[in-house]
Design a protein around this motif. Structure first.
Motif, PDB file in Angstrom:
ATOM      1  N   VAL A 141      -6.632 -13.319  -3.592  1.00  0.00           N
ATOM      2  CA  VAL A 141      -8.074 -12.305  -3.559  1.00  0.00           C
ATOM      3  C   VAL A 141      -7.947 -11.292  -4.338  1.00  0.00           C
ATOM      4  CG1 VAL A 141      -7.150 -11.214  -1.388  1.00  0.00           C
ATOM      5  CG2 VAL A 141      -9.532 -11.829  -1.702  1.00  0.00           C
ATOM      6  N   GLN A 142      -8.878 -10.773  -4.767  1.00  0.00           N
ATOM      7  CA  GLN A 142      -8.956  -9.465  -5.422  1.00  0.00           C
ATOM      8  C   GLN A 142      -9.733  -8.639  -4.471  1.00  0.00           C
ATOM      9  OE1 GLN A 142     -10.506  -9.969  -9.467  1.00  0.00           O
ATOM     10  NE2 GLN A 142      -8.419  -9.658 -10.163  1.00  0.00           N
ATOM     11  N   LEU A 143      -9.214  -7.755  -3.784  1.00  0.00           N
ATOM     12  CA  LEU A 143      -9.923  -6.993  -2.896  1.00  0.00           C
ATOM     13  C   LEU A 143     -10.401  -5.577  -3.738  1.00  0.00           C
ATOM     14  CD1 LEU A 143      -7.103  -6.716  -0.227  1.00  0.00           C
ATOM     15  CD2 LEU A 143      -9.006  -8.188  -0.173  1.00  0.00           C
ATOM     16  N   GLY A 144     -11.828  -5.338  -3.244  1.00  0.00           N
ATOM     17  CA  GLY A 144     -12.410  -4.266  -4.052  1.00  0.00           C
ATOM     18  C   GLY A 144     -13.650  -3.790  -3.079  1.00  0.00           C
ATOM     19  N   GLY A 145     -14.528  -3.066  -3.775  1.00  0.00           N
ATOM     20  CA  GLY A 145     -15.753  -2.431  -3.002  1.00  0.00           C
ATOM     21  C   GLY A 145     -16.522  -1.686  -3.955  1.00  0.00           C
ATOM     22  N   GLU A 146     -17.829  -1.551  -3.762  1.00  0.00           N
ATOM     23  CA  GLU A 146     -18.747  -0.816  -4.547  1.00  0.00           C
ATOM     24  C   GLU A 146     -18.271   0.686  -4.143  1.00  0.00           C
ATOM     25  OE1 GLU A 146     -22.636  -1.853  -3.685  1.00  0.00           O
ATOM     26  OE2 GLU A 146     -22.522  -3.828  -4.272  1.00  0.00           O
ATOM     27  N   ALA A 147     -17.836   1.243  -3.242  1.00  0.00           N
ATOM     28  CA  ALA A 147     -17.591   2.616  -2.984  1.00  0.00           C
ATOM     29  C   ALA A 147     -16.210   3.021  -3.473  1.00  0.00           C
ATOM     30  CB  ALA A 147     -17.645   2.957  -1.421  1.00  0.00           C
ATOM     31  N   ILE A 148     -15.394   2.068  -4.307  1.00  0.00           N
ATOM     32  CA  ILE A 148     -14.160   2.524  -4.846  1.00  0.00           C
ATOM     33  C   ILE A 148     -14.660   2.869  -6.161  1.00  0.00           C
ATOM     34  CG2 ILE A 148     -12.014   1.529  -5.617  1.00  0.00           C
ATOM     35  CD1 ILE A 148     -12.075  -0.324  -3.310  1.00  0.00           C
ATOM     36  N   THR A 149     -14.226   4.242  -6.627  1.00  0.00           N
ATOM     37  CA  THR A 149     -14.571   4.889  -7.712  1.00  0.00           C
ATOM     38  C   THR A 149     -13.289   5.053  -8.474  1.00  0.00           C
ATOM     39  OG1 THR A 149     -14.069   6.932  -6.872  1.00  0.00           O
ATOM     40  CG2 THR A 149     -16.393   5.902  -6.784  1.00  0.00           C
ATOM     41  N   ALA A 150     -12.017   4.527  -8.414  1.00  0.00           N
ATOM     42  CA  ALA A 150     -10.833   4.926  -8.958  1.00  0.00           C
ATOM     43  C   ALA A 150      -9.752   3.774  -8.842  1.00  0.00           C
ATOM     44  CB  ALA A 150     -10.043   6.365  -8.664  1.00  0.00           C
ATOM     45  N   VAL A 151      -8.914   3.582  -9.788  1.00  0.00           N
ATOM     46  CA  VAL A 151      -7.819   2.465  -9.307  1.00  0.00           C
ATOM     47  C   VAL A 151      -7.027   2.667  -8.282  1.00  0.00           C
ATOM     48  CG1 VAL A 151      -6.001   1.340 -10.518  1.00  0.00           C
ATOM     49  CG2 VAL A 151      -7.856   2.161 -12.172  1.00  0.00           C
ATOM     50  N   PRO A 152      -7.141   1.631  -7.256  1.00  0.00           N
ATOM     51  CA  PRO A 152      -6.073   1.971  -6.213  1.00  0.00           C
ATOM     52  C   PRO A 152      -4.604   1.521  -6.615  1.00  0.00           C
ATOM     53  CG  PRO A 152      -7.489   0.066  -5.849  1.00  0.00           C
ATOM     54  CD  PRO A 152      -7.835   0.810  -7.018  1.00  0.00           C
ATOM     55  N   ALA A 153      -4.042   2.433  -7.567  1.00  0.00           N
ATOM     56  CA  ALA A 153      -2.713   1.649  -8.168  1.00  0.00           C
ATOM     57  C   ALA A 153      -1.735   1.546  -7.215  1.00  0.00           C
ATOM     58  CB  ALA A 153      -2.308   2.845  -9.062  1.00  0.00           C
ATOM     59  N   VAL A 154      -1.439   2.397  -6.434  1.00  0.00           N
ATOM     60  CA  VAL A 154      -0.413   2.207  -5.174  1.00  0.00           C
ATOM     61  C   VAL A 154      -0.856   1.365  -4.205  1.00  0.00           C
ATOM     62  CG1 VAL A 154       1.152   3.310  -3.774  1.00  0.00           C
ATOM     63  CG2 VAL A 154       0.373   4.561  -5.969  1.00  0.00           C
ATOM     64  N   ALA A 155      -0.390   0.077  -4.026  1.00  0.00           N
ATOM     65  CA  ALA A 155      -0.737  -0.915  -3.132  1.00  0.00           C
ATOM     66  C   ALA A 155       0.192  -1.066  -2.002  1.00  0.00           C
ATOM     67  CB  ALA A 155      -1.309  -2.043  -3.890  1.00  0.00           C
ATOM     68  N   GLN A 156       0.053  -1.290  -0.873  1.00  0.00           N
ATOM     69  CA  GLN A 156       0.874  -1.634   0.117  1.00  0.00           C
ATOM     70  C   GLN A 156       0.629  -2.331   1.126  1.00  0.00           C
ATOM     71  OE1 GLN A 156       4.252  -0.073  -0.195  1.00  0.00           O
ATOM     72  NE2 GLN A 156       4.719  -1.811   1.536  1.00  0.00           N
ATOM     73  N   PHE A 157       1.424  -3.448   1.623  1.00  0.00           N
ATOM     74  CA  PHE A 157       0.993  -4.281   2.879  1.00  0.00           C
ATOM     75  C   PHE A 157       1.606  -3.587   4.186  1.00  0.00           C
ATOM     76  CE2 PHE A 157       0.324  -8.546   0.886  1.00  0.00           C
ATOM     77  CZ  PHE A 157      -0.615  -8.915   1.364  1.00  0.00           C
ATOM     78  N   HIS A 158       1.024  -3.877   5.277  1.00  0.00           N
ATOM     79  CA  HIS A 158       1.408  -3.700   6.549  1.00  0.00           C
ATOM     80  C   HIS A 158       2.747  -4.558   6.688  1.00  0.00           C
ATOM     81  CE1 HIS A 158       1.783  -3.545  10.783  1.00  0.00           C
ATOM     82  NE2 HIS A 158       1.483  -2.529  10.899  1.00  0.00           N
ATOM     83  N   PRO A 159       3.610  -4.181   7.562  1.00  0.00           N
ATOM     84  CA  PRO A 159       5.106  -5.007   7.496  1.00  0.00           C
ATOM     85  C   PRO A 159       4.547  -6.279   8.001  1.00  0.00           C
ATOM     86  CG  PRO A 159       5.471  -2.903   7.911  1.00  0.00           C
ATOM     87  CD  PRO A 159       3.997  -2.876   7.771  1.00  0.00           C
ATOM     88  N   SER A 160       3.881  -6.544   9.154  1.00  0.00           N
ATOM     89  CA  SER A 160       3.622  -7.760   9.905  1.00  0.00           C
ATOM     90  C   SER A 160       2.140  -8.189   9.960  1.00  0.00           C
ATOM     91  CB  SER A 160       4.269  -7.545  11.170  1.00  0.00           C
ATOM     92  OG  SER A 160       3.676  -6.366  11.799  1.00  0.00           O
ATOM     93  N   LEU A 161       1.218  -7.424   9.612  1.00  0.00           N
ATOM     94  CA  LEU A 161      -0.291  -7.643   9.668  1.00  0.00           C
ATOM     95  C   LEU A 161      -0.847  -7.855   8.369  1.00  0.00           C
ATOM     96  CD1 LEU A 161      -1.359  -5.594  12.751  1.00  0.00           C
ATOM     97  CD2 LEU A 161      -0.729  -7.761  12.687  1.00  0.00           C
ATOM     98  N   ASP A 162      -2.137  -8.556   8.219  1.00  0.00           N
ATOM     99  CA  ASP A 162      -2.671  -8.526   7.127  1.00  0.00           C
ATOM    100  C   ASP A 162      -3.784  -7.206   6.812  1.00  0.00           C
ATOM    101  OD1 ASP A 162      -1.571 -10.900   6.269  1.00  0.00           O
ATOM    102  OD2 ASP A 162      -3.103 -12.179   7.537  1.00  0.00           O
ATOM    103  N   TRP A 163      -3.094  -5.949   6.776  1.00  0.00           N
ATOM    104  CA  TRP A 163      -3.633  -4.757   6.415  1.00  0.00           C
ATOM    105  C   TRP A 163      -3.120  -4.480   5.061  1.00  0.00           C
ATOM    106  CZ3 TRP A 163      -2.679  -1.898  11.831  1.00  0.00           C
ATOM    107  CH2 TRP A 163      -3.528  -2.835  12.575  1.00  0.00           C
ATOM    108  N   ILE A 164      -3.877  -3.887   4.179  1.00  0.00           N
ATOM    109  CA  ILE A 164      -3.565  -3.547   2.850  1.00  0.00           C
ATOM    110  C   ILE A 164      -3.888  -2.076   2.532  1.00  0.00           C
ATOM    111  CG2 ILE A 164      -3.744  -3.982   0.334  1.00  0.00           C
ATOM    112  CD1 ILE A 164      -3.703  -6.986   1.099  1.00  0.00           C
TER     113      ILE A 164
END
Length: 543
Positions: free
Chosen positions: A507-530
């Motif tokens: 998947v490519q996660l995005g949104g209209e309200a995002i106005t800058a590059v989310p360069a630093v990405a991180q998963f939650h260790p055990s849940l599907d939260w990013i």
């Protein structure tokens, strides 16, 4: 009085006529009520009438105007040499310029100087007005995490056939941008984000962020969203969303490059910084203690000669008292946190694993003796910490294998299955699969002869971040709930990409309200939260 000639006489008559005409116009305007009233000294906007007494409780007081921010001066104030009586190119003017330059440099040095003493969070708040609430959140989440902590089972790695992949894509596509606040309102740090971490608790999304100036920001996504009301220009009340409760602390003197929670309980957060130090933050006590700094002794301020910026940090799963770190000078260190309190060099070993900057490294979660480094010299290397030989700078772990890319390699990340993901400036994400063999490698194993040190998958990916965007890094989910390994990485088109270990885009996660590059990405260790962090200190969160 001298007699007027014809011209002067005619001019005087015209002036008299015009003055009479103006007087008549003013009288007519006053009779018609068209004149402008004189401004009152204490004019106030009339409030709307309340027809029903029950509606009176809906009226709110208008908020007081925000106080003007006073810009603090940095460094000494410049003065005029001419007013001081100094001639241009004179010895006095040169001496004055040198003194001003020295004062500016000294102010900059003091600002970047590391403080080694213990820090209480209440004394280093730099942004946010919800410190009491944030402190209660930290105490609550650590207490509950310790109560609910369960021993982590061995990873059960699943393969991704077509049906499993389709179900995983559907589930990951169901992630939605956090709707409590828009991303451009969640300013979790004052400056550009360099590192992110989720608290391991599954009870709430608690995000920690480190920025360019050494600030630690904390955001609790479970907070209640309240609406404030304000009077608009027409006298009507309008809803205005309240600002999110975010608190930031001045934890380090320079960039916070990495975070790690060394235990599943999540009571302690370790942070590494370009100020050459590693600090331990006790969340329940709200106190930060220095674990490591080059040279000197704990409790003493830093020396510039000992400067060695730290780029990464990791803790082996089977030994939480040992901390590994990498530096910009090509060193990897191993520090024992149980070493004597008056000297933090007695329990530290340093290994020169590269002649250039090591941008990132990681330990194998299941085989913590395997260490992977990615460096500016374009190499990915795998080392065996079970065999360390040599003396002085020649004392090194055993090198098992290396692979050279066309351009520099930014980061290397192991997952629990034994797969490595790297991001490099040749616009690729490379995946190396040692899932079937890494657990059986003997001391001194030669990867090049046995398996071959070549990537199993190469994913084209734009990694040209430039100067103002943080370097993109591929980060695995530590304990995927379904056993399918996956990693996330920022996308220069304002997305966060999620891939499987075979390089398949989920998947490519995005949104209209995002106005800058989310360069630093991180998963939650055990849940599907990013979580994704931007160069303006804003937080994007998908849950």
């Amino acid at each position: 009085m001298a007699e007027l000639n014809d011209y002067e006489y005619q001019r005087a008559q015209n002036i008299a006529k015009n003055q009479a005409l103006l007087r008549d116009l003013q009288l007519n305007a006053a009779r018609a009520g068209l004149g402008l009233p004189a401004p009152a000294k204490s004019a106030s906007r009339p409030k709307p009438a309340v027809s029903d007494p029950s509606d009176a409780s809906q009226t709110r007081k208008k908020r007081a105007p925000a106080a003007k921010k006073i810009q603090a001066e940095v460094g000494p104030r410049r003065t005029s040499s001419r007013l001081a009586g100094l001639q241009a190119d004179s010895e006095g003017a040169k001496r004055k310029a040198e003194e001003e330059l020295a004062a500016v440099q000294e102010a900059a040095r003091i600002k970047r100087q590391r403080v080694s003493a213990d820090l209480d969070l209440s004394a280093i708040v730099v942004a946010g007005k919800e410190w009491d609430q944030a402190r209660n959140v930290l105490v609550e989440v650590t207490r509950r995490a310790q109560k609910d902590a369960l021993p982590l089972a061995e990873p059960d790695i699943q393969t991704t056939d077509d049906q499993t992949l389709r179900a995983l894509r559907q589930r990951m596509s169901g992630l939605r941008l956090y709707d409590g606040f828009e991303p451009n309102r969640i300013k979790i740090t004052p400056e550009r984000i360099y590192s992110l971490a989720f608290h391991p608790t599954p009870n709430k999304a608690l995000v920690f962020a480190g920025d360019k100036l050494g600030n630690l920001g904390i955001f609790d996504a479970s907070q209640a969203v309240k609406a404030e009301r304000d009077d608009d220009d027409d006298g009507e009340e309008a809803d205005e969303p309240a600002a999110p409760a975010v608190t930031a602390f001045k934890l380090h003197a320079r960039t916070i490059s990495a975070f790690v929670f060394p235990a599943s309980t999540g009571n302690t957060l370790l942070s590494a910084s370009y100020d050459s130090s590693i600090r331990s933050l006790d969340l329940s006590a709200s106190k930060s203690t220095e674990l490591y700094a080059p040279g000197g002794r704990k409790g003493h301020d830093a020396n510039e000669d000992d400067d060695d910026p730290i780029t990464g940090i990791d803790v082996p799963a089977n030994d939480p008292s040992t901390v590994y770190f990498s530096t910009m000078n090509g060193l990897v260190g191993r520090h024992d946190t149980r070493s004597a309190a008056d000297s933090n060099r007695g329990g530290t070993e340093l290994y020169r694993l590269s002649e250039k900057k090591i941008g990132g490294f990681s330990l194998h979660p299941s085989q913590p003796h395997l260490l992977a480094t990615a460096s500016l010299d374009r190499h990915l290397r795998i080392w065996d910490l079970r065999r360390i030989s040599g003396r002085g700078e020649a004392r090194l772990p055993a090198l098992l294998g290396e692979h050279q890319s066309r351009l520099s390699v930014s980061h290397a990340s192991w997952n629990a299955a034994g797969q490595l993901a790297t991001a490099s400036y040749d616009d690729t994400v490379k995946i190396y699969d040692f899932s079937r063999t890494a657990a059986h490698w003997s001391v001194g194993h030669d990867i090049a002869e046995a398996e071959g040190m070549q990537p199993s998958t190469v994913v084209p990916h734009n990694n040209q971040t430039g100067r103002w965007v943080t370097i993109l890094r591929a980060q695995w989910q530590l304990h995927p709930p379904d056993g399918i390994p996956r990693f996330c990485i920022g996308n220069m088109n304002r997305f966060v990409d999620v891939y499987t270990s075979q390089g398949q885009l989920l998947v490519q996660l995005g949104g209209e309200a995002i106005t800058a590059v989310p360069a630093v990405a991180q998963f939650h260790p055990s849940l599907d939260w990013i979580a994704g962090g931007t160069a303006s200190g804003k937080l994007c969160l998908w849950m």
